[in-house]
Design a protein around this motif. Sequence first.
Motif, PDB file in Angstrom:
ATOM      1  N   THR A   1     -13.353   3.546   0.274  1.00 14.86           N
ATOM      2  CA  THR A   1     -12.565   3.597  -0.967  1.00 14.86           C
ATOM      3  C   THR A   1     -11.170   3.044  -0.730  1.00 14.86           C
ATOM      4  O   THR A   1     -10.620   2.264  -1.556  1.00 14.86           O
ATOM      5  CB  THR A   1     -12.498   5.035  -1.481  1.00 14.86           C
ATOM      6  OG1 THR A   1     -13.824   5.526  -1.709  1.00 14.86           O
ATOM      7  CG2 THR A   1     -11.701   5.107  -2.785  1.00 14.86           C
ATOM      8  N   ALA A   2     -10.598   3.453   0.404  1.00 14.51           N
ATOM      9  CA  ALA A   2      -9.256   2.959   0.720  1.00 14.51           C
ATOM     10  C   ALA A   2      -9.266   1.447   0.920  1.00 14.51           C
ATOM     11  O   ALA A   2      -8.367   0.716   0.453  1.00 14.51           O
ATOM     12  CB  ALA A   2      -8.729   3.661   1.968  1.00 14.51           C
TER      13      ALA A   2
ATOM     14  N   SER B   1     -11.434  -0.633  -0.339  1.00 13.79           N
ATOM     15  CA  SER B   1     -11.658  -1.274  -1.647  1.00 13.79           C
ATOM     16  C   SER B   1     -10.372  -1.317  -2.469  1.00 13.79           C
ATOM     17  O   SER B   1     -10.033  -2.341  -3.120  1.00 13.79           O
ATOM     18  CB  SER B   1     -12.735  -0.511  -2.423  1.00 13.79           C
ATOM     19  OG  SER B   1     -13.960  -0.547  -1.726  1.00 13.79           O
ATOM     20  N   GLU B   2      -9.679  -0.168  -2.438  1.00  8.79           N
ATOM     21  CA  GLU B   2      -8.424  -0.130  -3.190  1.00  8.79           C
ATOM     22  C   GLU B   2      -7.416  -1.132  -2.629  1.00  8.79           C
ATOM     23  O   GLU B   2      -6.705  -1.824  -3.376  1.00  8.79           O
ATOM     24  CB  GLU B   2      -7.848   1.277  -3.172  1.00  8.79           C
ATOM     25  CG  GLU B   2      -8.696   2.270  -3.956  1.00  8.79           C
ATOM     26  CD  GLU B   2      -8.159   3.672  -3.854  1.00  8.79           C
ATOM     27  OE1 GLU B   2      -7.192   3.888  -3.080  1.00  8.79           O
ATOM     28  OE2 GLU B   2      -8.693   4.575  -4.541  1.00  8.79           O
TER      29      GLU B   2
ATOM     30  N   LEU C   1      -8.554  -4.521  -3.675  1.00  5.41           N
ATOM     31  CA  LEU C   1      -8.242  -4.733  -5.083  1.00  5.41           C
ATOM     32  C   LEU C   1      -6.756  -5.017  -5.283  1.00  5.41           C
ATOM     33  O   LEU C   1      -6.356  -5.889  -6.080  1.00  5.41           O
ATOM     34  CB  LEU C   1      -8.662  -3.513  -5.910  1.00  5.41           C
ATOM     35  CG  LEU C   1     -10.171  -3.295  -6.048  1.00  5.41           C
ATOM     36  CD1 LEU C   1     -10.447  -1.980  -6.787  1.00  5.41           C
ATOM     37  CD2 LEU C   1     -10.809  -4.468  -6.817  1.00  5.41           C
ATOM     38  N   ALA C   2      -5.941  -4.254  -4.526  1.00  4.60           N
ATOM     39  CA  ALA C   2      -4.502  -4.494  -4.663  1.00  4.60           C
ATOM     40  C   ALA C   2      -4.129  -5.887  -4.174  1.00  4.60           C
ATOM     41  O   ALA C   2      -3.325  -6.606  -4.777  1.00  4.60           O
ATOM     42  CB  ALA C   2      -3.724  -3.428  -3.892  1.00  4.60           C
TER      43      ALA C   2
END
Length: 327
Positions: free
Chosen positions: A264-265, A267-268, A271-272
């Motif tokens: 998740t980290a 991916s985030e 994404l950022a």
Amino acid sequence: MAQIRNFGPVARLRSDASSHVIRYGNAGIRQSGRGLVFWFGPRTSSIAEVPMDDREATLFVKGRSQDFQAVTVQGMLTWRVADPELLASRVDFSIVMTNGQPRSEPIERIVTRLAGLVSQTTLEYLAGAPVRALLDAGIEPLRARVETALADAPSLAEIGIAVVAVRLASLAPSSELERALQTPTFEALQQKADEATFERRALAVDKERAIAENELANKVELARREKLLIAEEVENTRTRATGEAEAMQVEAAAEAERIRTLETAKSEAELARMAIYRDLPPAVMIGLAARELATKLDRIDHVNVTPDLLASLAEGFRKMPPVVDAR
């Protein structure tokens, strides 16, 4: 035995205390007593020496019972002289005047008379009953009967003899009859011995059976305990496996949660970063791509720059906002 020493026409006699000496002379008794010492004339005297100590005679009588079976009686008879002068008058106890030796054998005559009386009484007793009754009664009735017969015998009292004791050692049948009589008793004893052996064996079998039953009971108890132990081990194994499975589930859940959080980290972050790249001009993107490519390559042999690429770069630079100096 009297001791006589001759001194010419006279002699000297010395007797023991256990002997009664009687000196006859002139048709009568001149001296009589025990342990006498005196002088006498051998040609004019006659001397008798009677023993006064107790004497023993062996008894052996073989007769037949009422049922015509041979029976043997053995024993001892003790007798003594009650009236020495009477006995010397009936039995010749005279001695030789030169050496004191007896002229005849008076003791044997007395023993023969006693044995005859004992034999007569014994034979009458044996003939009055069958052999089994005689053997069952034992020797005591016969001994009492012989003793009574000798005490009442006038032939002994009239010569001055007294019976002191009668001792019977055995009253036995012949060897063949004795074996035959012993057979029932032996068989009965053998039967009792066999019964005792059988009882001992039966007792041993009972004890062995008790031991076997005890061993079987022990085996059953051990099997039961082993079953309980196996059940406990299975339960412990199941509990241990359940605990390990739960621990693995917890560990897997934690690992999954960690991976999920990490992804998740990532991916985030991606994404950022993509959001940052989305707002950048193409020329910047190309530059960043070139730089990234340069970091991946060990060396660059040659670079081809086309007019289209230059035109695109120039257009990109043109469109870029002016840089303001903040100083």
